[in-house]
Write a protein that holds these residues in place. Structure first.
Motif, PDB file in Angstrom:
ATOM      1  N   LYS A  34     -13.003   4.813  -8.165  1.00 45.02           N
ATOM      2  CA  LYS A  34     -12.948   5.846  -7.128  1.00 45.02           C
ATOM      3  C   LYS A  34     -13.353   5.286  -5.769  1.00 45.02           C
ATOM      4  O   LYS A  34     -12.785   5.643  -4.736  1.00 45.02           O
ATOM      5  N   LEU A  35     -14.327   4.378  -5.776  1.00 44.64           N
ATOM      6  CA  LEU A  35     -14.787   3.801  -4.517  1.00 44.64           C
ATOM      7  C   LEU A  35     -13.713   2.927  -3.878  1.00 44.64           C
ATOM      8  O   LEU A  35     -13.489   2.969  -2.663  1.00 44.64           O
ATOM      9  N   SER A  36     -13.003   2.135  -4.708  1.00 41.96           N
ATOM     10  CA  SER A  36     -11.923   1.302  -4.168  1.00 41.96           C
ATOM     11  C   SER A  36     -10.798   2.164  -3.602  1.00 41.96           C
ATOM     12  O   SER A  36     -10.238   1.852  -2.544  1.00 41.96           O
ATOM     13  N   PHE A  37     -10.474   3.264  -4.287  1.00 44.70           N
ATOM     14  CA  PHE A  37      -9.435   4.160  -3.771  1.00 44.70           C
ATOM     15  C   PHE A  37      -9.874   4.815  -2.461  1.00 44.70           C
ATOM     16  O   PHE A  37      -9.068   5.015  -1.551  1.00 44.70           O
ATOM     17  N   LEU A  38     -11.175   5.109  -2.351  1.00 44.89           N
ATOM     18  CA  LEU A  38     -11.703   5.719  -1.127  1.00 44.89           C
ATOM     19  C   LEU A  38     -11.563   4.782   0.056  1.00 44.89           C
ATOM     20  O   LEU A  38     -11.250   5.200   1.173  1.00 44.89           O
ATOM     21  N   PHE A  39     -11.773   3.488  -0.170  1.00 40.48           N
ATOM     22  CA  PHE A  39     -11.648   2.516   0.920  1.00 40.48           C
ATOM     23  C   PHE A  39     -10.187   2.268   1.283  1.00 40.48           C
ATOM     24  O   PHE A  39      -9.864   2.025   2.444  1.00 40.48           O
ATOM     25  N   ALA A  43      -5.903   3.332   4.988  1.00 40.24           N
ATOM     26  CA  ALA A  43      -4.782   2.425   5.276  1.00 40.24           C
ATOM     27  C   ALA A  43      -3.511   2.900   4.583  1.00 40.24           C
ATOM     28  O   ALA A  43      -2.407   2.816   5.147  1.00 40.24           O
ATOM     29  N   LEU A  44      -3.657   3.442   3.367  1.00 37.18           N
ATOM     30  CA  LEU A  44      -2.499   3.940   2.638  1.00 37.18           C
ATOM     31  C   LEU A  44      -1.885   5.149   3.345  1.00 37.18           C
ATOM     32  O   LEU A  44      -0.659   5.263   3.465  1.00 37.18           O
ATOM     33  N   ALA A  45      -2.730   6.036   3.839  1.00 38.34           N
ATOM     34  CA  ALA A  45      -2.231   7.210   4.564  1.00 38.34           C
ATOM     35  C   ALA A  45      -1.514   6.798   5.845  1.00 38.34           C
ATOM     36  O   ALA A  45      -0.463   7.349   6.196  1.00 38.34           O
ATOM     37  N   LEU A  46      -2.055   5.793   6.547  1.00 38.84           N
ATOM     38  CA  LEU A  46      -1.409   5.312   7.778  1.00 38.84           C
ATOM     39  C   LEU A  46      -0.058   4.668   7.474  1.00 38.84           C
ATOM     40  O   LEU A  46       0.918   4.879   8.201  1.00 38.84           O
ATOM     41  N   LEU A  47      -0.010   3.928   6.352  1.00 35.92           N
ATOM     42  CA  LEU A  47       1.258   3.293   5.961  1.00 35.92           C
ATOM     43  C   LEU A  47       2.314   4.335   5.613  1.00 35.92           C
ATOM     44  O   LEU A  47       3.477   4.225   6.018  1.00 35.92           O
ATOM     45  N   VAL A  48       1.904   5.357   4.885  1.00 35.78           N
ATOM     46  CA  VAL A  48       2.846   6.423   4.514  1.00 35.78           C
ATOM     47  C   VAL A  48       3.339   7.155   5.758  1.00 35.78           C
ATOM     48  O   VAL A  48       4.536   7.439   5.899  1.00 35.78           O
TER      49      VAL A  48
END
Length: 317
Positions: A34-39, A43-48
């Motif tokens: 969960k912590l890795s997904f939080l970090f 960046a994933l949202a910006l890429l999308v």
């Protein structure tokens, strides 16, 4: 006198149980996953938002008759835009122009870049300064390069024509003659991007193990044999990666065409990217231009996949 042979202290039979501090207990639900997904999520949202969403929006528009300049709404028309692009003679002509440009520019850049890198790698004096000088064109903006060469190739005031005129060859219409305009684009693109190929080839040449050359010298192998059996086979996979990057860049050429020729004369230098620009902003047909762009992405993706498979087979062999 102190007794140095004292027996070590006996550890307790039962180890004390470690307890997390109070702050860690409050965030016990945050597992490593969960912590890795939080970090990663920002960046994933910006890429999308910046990459995937515009692509999906473009895909949706390609099935409509939408026009950004007409206030008439839009309607679903299926694959009509794709059929129109694939059957258009103009698109076929622009595809041929783009293919000629890609083969000419990338082929010339590969030959020149590898040759320059091979000569520089032969322990010439001032190797660092020469490499830096060759890299200057690659650092310039394509718009600056286009304006620079537009003045250089000008019929009346260009330096190139003045030099040719002084030698008695007369002036040449580099950018306005149909047979020479596309050739001029190839030359300008080669001038700017040959250093990229040279840089990759130079990295491959310096990474070749020296003991291979020493073994070949013991066997009294010729320079041509060492180049054919040692140098080129080891540098070739790295060179193929550089060629792929340059081919993709050349396939979507727009800026040099826009600055130097504007697609002329008679559309002889009009590439696919420039034609998409004309369909979207001069033809005011956003849906057709969207289908045009999607087809270009599909072509590049399929070609890159075949290329990467060939590269993987080459490395495995």
């Amino acid at each position: 006198m102190a007794n140095t042979l004292q027996t070590p202290p006996q550890t307790s039979a039962k180890a004390e149980r470690l307890e997390a501090p109070p702050a860690a207990k409050r965030f016990a639900f945050l597992t490593d996953r969960k912590l890795s997904f939080l970090f990663i999520s920002p960046a994933l949202a910006l890429l999308v938002f910046l990459s995937i969403w515009p692509l999906l929006w473009l895909l949706g528009l390609s099935f409509t008759d939408y026009s950004a300049t007409r206030d008439t709404g839009w309607g679903f028309i299926g694959v009509d835009n794709y059929v129109e692009v694939l059957t258009s003679p103009v698109v076929h002509a622009r595809a041929l122009t783009t293919l000629i440009f890609v083969l000419g520019a990338v082929g010339l850049q590969t030959i020149l870049g590898f040759t320059i890198a091979f000569l520089i790698s032969r322990r010439v004096k001032g190797r660092g300064a020469i490499t830096t000088l060759f890299l200057i064109p690659m650092m310039l903006s394509p718009i600056v390069v286009g304006l620079f060469w537009k003045f250089m190739l000008d019929v009346q005031f260009g330096v190139v024509n003045s030099f040719l005129d002084s030698l008695g060859f007369g002036r040449v219409e580099w950018l306005t003659q149909q047979r020479l305009a596309l050739f001029s684009l190839v030359i300008v693109d080669t001038w700017q991007w040959t250093p990229f190929i040279m840089l990759i080839a130079l990295a491959g040449l310096t990474a070749v193990p020296k003991y291979l050359y020493e073994a070949a010298e013991i066997d009294r192998a010729s320079e041509w044999f060492k180049f054919r059996r040692i140098t080129f086979p080891l540098v070739w996979p790295l060179l193929l990666i550089a060629i792929m990057f340059r081919a993709i860049e050349a396939f979507r050429l727009f800026d040099l065409v826009y600055i130097l020729t504007g697609g002329g004369p008679g559309g002889t230098t009009e590439t696919l990217s420039f034609n998409v620009y004309k369909v979207a902003f001069f033809g005011f047909d956003t849906g057709l231009a969207s289908a045009y762009g999607i087809l270009m992405v599909i072509v590049v993706t399929i070609a890159a996949q075949f290329y990467l498979r060939y590269l993987n087979r080459l490395q495995e062999g």
